[in-house]
Enzyme design. Structure first.
Site, PDB file in Angstrom:
ATOM      1  N   SER A   1      44.442  61.928  25.454  1.00  0.00           N
ATOM      2  CA  SER A   1      45.538  61.821  26.413  1.00  0.00           C
ATOM      3  C   SER A   1      46.594  60.795  26.029  1.00  0.00           C
ATOM      4  O   SER A   1      47.698  60.812  26.565  1.00  0.00           O
ATOM      5  CB  SER A   1      44.980  61.476  27.804  1.00  0.00           C
ATOM      6  OG  SER A   1      44.221  60.275  27.773  1.00  0.00           O
TER       7      SER A   1
ATOM      8  N   ASP B   1      49.485  54.869  35.081  1.00  0.00           N
ATOM      9  CA  ASP B   1      48.705  55.556  36.116  1.00  0.00           C
ATOM     10  C   ASP B   1      47.288  55.032  36.286  1.00  0.00           C
ATOM     11  O   ASP B   1      46.449  55.694  36.872  1.00  0.00           O
ATOM     12  CB  ASP B   1      48.665  57.057  35.829  1.00  0.00           C
ATOM     13  CG  ASP B   1      48.026  57.367  34.466  1.00  0.00           C
ATOM     14  OD1 ASP B   1      47.534  56.435  33.801  1.00  0.00           O
ATOM     15  OD2 ASP B   1      48.036  58.559  34.074  1.00  0.00           O
TER      16      ASP B   1
ATOM     17  N   HIS C   1      46.737  55.168  31.417  1.00  0.00           N
ATOM     18  CA  HIS C   1      47.698  55.323  30.327  1.00  0.00           C
ATOM     19  C   HIS C   1      48.870  54.359  30.476  1.00  0.00           C
ATOM     20  O   HIS C   1      49.097  53.806  31.545  1.00  0.00           O
ATOM     21  CB  HIS C   1      48.189  56.772  30.295  1.00  0.00           C
ATOM     22  CG  HIS C   1      47.070  57.758  30.293  1.00  0.00           C
ATOM     23  ND1 HIS C   1      46.590  58.332  31.467  1.00  0.00           N
ATOM     24  CD2 HIS C   1      46.306  58.229  29.281  1.00  0.00           C
ATOM     25  CE1 HIS C   1      45.579  59.130  31.177  1.00  0.00           C
ATOM     26  NE2 HIS C   1      45.380  59.084  29.860  1.00  0.00           N
TER      27      HIS C   1
END
Length: 352
Positions: free
Chosen positions: A34, A323, A326
């Protein structure tokens, strides 16, 4: 007059230097999770997962103005690397009707280093053109490498042509937490002459971990950063082993430039002295920008970024974390600069 000529010479030298750096690589191929995904997760799961949070605002708000599948408010490290090399932003490898001659991004949010589910052998070539479903539980690095193998015929017509093509490419492997010689050897055997491998970030500094793994014992926290000491010790231990393994591999293959890209050092520096890097000194280091948790870290799984009614902070560039897991575009930009020019990469991507 002499001053003007000197200025012109300096300008021409810098322009030539910049062009040589941009022309150093003709393409980029990226693998990871991610921290690197530029849209594959959404392509794979978006159609069957209407509630996929990363496909909803305010993701992508800063640079793109809309969600793109990136888990940030804007660009990621891989985006800044591509721009610095004069290349387009890498398209997700599962995109349709897309040319990958200048590179592709195989990363998928949630990908793991090891495979935790069994998928049919036919999955690889089919998935590369977007016509097959992903493994039911996860996408692994082996899946991403399978997509890469399936893409090769569209990039180069023979083993020798592929070696020449990939010899001019930059390979970037994101922070999956692996140091498998087999994977590195595969890329080298495919013709890779420049590989960047990322370490992992200080896990103890992520707001999500600071909330979910909170301790009542003050000794469990680093006094200079406020991060969880035990998790950061794990991150450091992993990174030390990875760096050593890459150094050893580079010694065996001197014709391949292998770069260890440090993700720990910049993020821990942001936590220790946020204002020095332009972040909010009061809450910009360990509090996430997008979340509805309130409190010191603003993280709550029941009010996560992308959920209805959950808003982002007014100025994401003042925050390190986006968030809870990240980073923000601003933080990624600083990390990318450190990988491109130093001091956060050994050797730097743009080094001689």
């Amino acid at each position: 007059m002499k001053h003007a000529i000197l200025c012109l010479q300096i300008s021409l030298f810098l322009s030539s230097f910049s062009y040589s750096m941009q022309a150093q690589y003709s393409s980029i191929f990226s693998f990871g999770d991610s921290y690197t995904d530029t849209g594959n997760k959404v392509i794979l799961f978006g159609p069957t997962t209407p509630g996929l949070l990363i496909n909803k605002p305010p993701y992508g708000m800063t640079f793109f103005g809309h969600p793109t599948g990136r888990l940030s408010d804007g660009r990621l490290v891989i985006d800044f690397i591509a721009q610095a090399l004069g290349l387009p932003l890498l398209p997700p490898s599962l995109s349709k009707n897309q040319s990958f001659k200048q590179g592709a991004n195989f990363a998928v949010a949630g990908a793991t280093a090891l495979k935790t589910s069994t998928s049919p052998a036919a999955f690889y070539p089919q998935a590369a053109v977007g016509s097959a479903k992903p493994p039911p539980n996860n996408v692994s690095l082996s899946d991403e490498l399978g997509w890469f193998d399936a893409m090769k015929p569209s990039l180069c017509g023979s083993p020798q042509a592929c070696k020449e093509f990939f010899g001019k490419a930059l390979f970037v492997v994101g922070e999956l937490g692996w140091n498998d010689y087999g994977v590195m050897l595969k890329l080298i055997n495919d013709g890779a002459t420049a590989i960047v491998v990322s370490g992992i970030s200080p896990m103890g500094c992520a707001p999500g971990n600071l909330v979910m793994l909170a301790s009542q014992n003050g000794a469990d926290y680093e006094p200079d950063t406020g991060c969880l000491k035990g998790l950061n010790d794990l991150s450091k231990a992993h990174n030390a082993q990875l760096s050593q393994a890459l150094t050893a591999l580079g010694g065996r293959y001197p014709g391949t430039r292998i770069t260890y890209a440090d993700l720990y050092a910049p993020v821990i520096a942001f936590a220790a002295a946020p204002a020095r890097f332009g972040f909010d000194g009061a809450e910009g280091a360990l509090r996430d920008c997008c979340g509805g948790g309130g409190g010191k870290y603003n993280f709550n799984l029941s009010a996560a970024c992308g959920m209805p009614g959950v808003a982002a902070c007014a100025n994401p560039s003042a925050y390190v974390n986006w968030d809870g897991v990240h980073l923000t575009e601003a933080a990624y930009h600083l990390v990318a600069d450190g990988w491109l020019r130093g001091p956060y990469a050994r050797p730097p991507i743009l080094g001689a």
